[in-house]
Scaffold this motif. Sequence first.
Motif, PDB file in Angstrom:
ATOM      1  N   LYS A   1       3.165   8.694  -7.171  1.00 23.71           N
ATOM      2  CA  LYS A   1       2.457   7.404  -7.840  1.00 23.71           C
ATOM      3  C   LYS A   1       1.100   8.031  -8.486  1.00 23.71           C
TER       4      LYS A   1
ATOM      5  N   PHE B   1       4.559   2.325  -2.319  1.00 20.13           N
ATOM      6  CA  PHE B   1       3.801   3.344  -2.713  1.00 20.13           C
ATOM      7  C   PHE B   1       2.222   3.271  -2.362  1.00 20.13           C
ATOM      8  N   ASP B   2       2.141   2.611  -1.000  1.00 23.84           N
ATOM      9  CA  ASP B   2       1.143   2.619  -0.507  1.00 23.84           C
ATOM     10  C   ASP B   2       0.791   3.904   0.419  1.00 23.84           C
ATOM     11  N   ARG B   3      -0.353   4.375   0.769  1.00 25.09           N
ATOM     12  CA  ARG B   3      -0.581   5.441   1.569  1.00 25.09           C
ATOM     13  C   ARG B   3      -0.157   5.126   2.990  1.00 25.09           C
TER      14      ARG B   3
ATOM     15  N   LEU C   1       5.421   9.394  -1.699  1.00 23.99           N
ATOM     16  CA  LEU C   1       5.523   8.454  -2.762  1.00 23.99           C
ATOM     17  C   LEU C   1       4.122   8.012  -3.293  1.00 23.99           C
ATOM     18  N   SER C   2       3.125   7.873  -2.445  1.00 26.35           N
ATOM     19  CA  SER C   2       1.770   7.540  -2.872  1.00 26.35           C
ATOM     20  C   SER C   2       1.360   8.600  -3.745  1.00 26.35           C
TER      21      SER C   2
END
Length: 391
Positions: free
Chosen positions: A362, A339-341, A358-359
Amino acid sequence: MFTLKILIVEDDSVSALLLQRALEKNAHQIIGIADSGEKALEILDENRADIVMMDINLAGELDGIKTTEIINEKFDIPVVYLSASSDAETLNKVVGTNPSAYVIKPFNIRELNMVIELAIFKDRKEKELQKLNNELEEKVKQRTAELYEANKELTKALEKEREINELKSRIVLNVSHGFKTPLTSILSSAQLLQIYAEKDHPFKTKITKHAFKIENSVRALNNLLTSVLFFGKADENKLEFKPKKIFTGAFVKDVIDTVNAGIDNEVTIRTEIGDMPKTITSDPELVYQVLENLLSNAVKYSKEGKHVDFHMKIENGQLEAIVKDKGIGIPKSEQGQLFDRFFRAKNVGIVEGSGLGLSIVKKCLEVLKGSIEFESEQDKGTTFRVTIPVK
């Protein structure tokens, strides 16, 4: 035994003489004998002493206790009391002056020497301890001052960083907004070309092919700019929960249609909708971002001709959505960064992407107060489970 410079303060001349002889026999130097507190202070003003032997009862206005208080304050010299009395009242009086020792008359010479040595040892240790305390206090003051200055510099740096981040966010937002208008024009033109190509034209096939490429490229760039704008709002704390009534049927169809429009690998979405009311209340934009990004990723990383399963239902005031694919999966060693940018797993190959999807999911779920779980195995696929509170 070491040699000491000693002052005797005793108003009884016989006792003073006996004490002097006993001390000199042990190689100590007697700098003077005083029969009053006043005279003792005069001697100490002119001569340095290592220790003072002090009788409690003295001639003059100053008794031994008051004289000791002055010596403690002015000269900081250890004092050994001499007294013929050992009653509780006398002991209570001398305790307040912090004496180095207390000797009862008549004294034993051996005992006296031992008391003097202990008094000197105690005094030295106390002074060493005081020195260490002073050094420690100085170090603490110095360190506190350094930390204060460091904190000032850190505060300045953080303020500068905040200003830079705000400027960066404004630039990104302005540039992204600036791209939106020409992209819309390009997309419209590409769609018009496809319409014109439907008529009899010698280059109909080529026009259609290239117009389709333009349209897909513009959509991809538009999605990237939308993601950048999203994080621009998030970084400026402008991402707010804005609940509205959502017509579930039309909403789900809109999400599916959008994802289907971007499919270029012949992957199909199998949709299964469980018990769903006609309307729900939540933030439609944030929920849309969650579902669209999860489905788009599942399609993008699925193998040619495979399918993606999409299940959704409402249960106990929660919107539950499951997106399952049989694609490339996520390597176990990289799942913690999912989920990290801008994170993209090493096994994505030539599949294009920004690493923001995904980021965004989140971040949206944080605002929606929802949750997300996933299971993934490399080369076998990934399953995401999302839960969002709704009304």
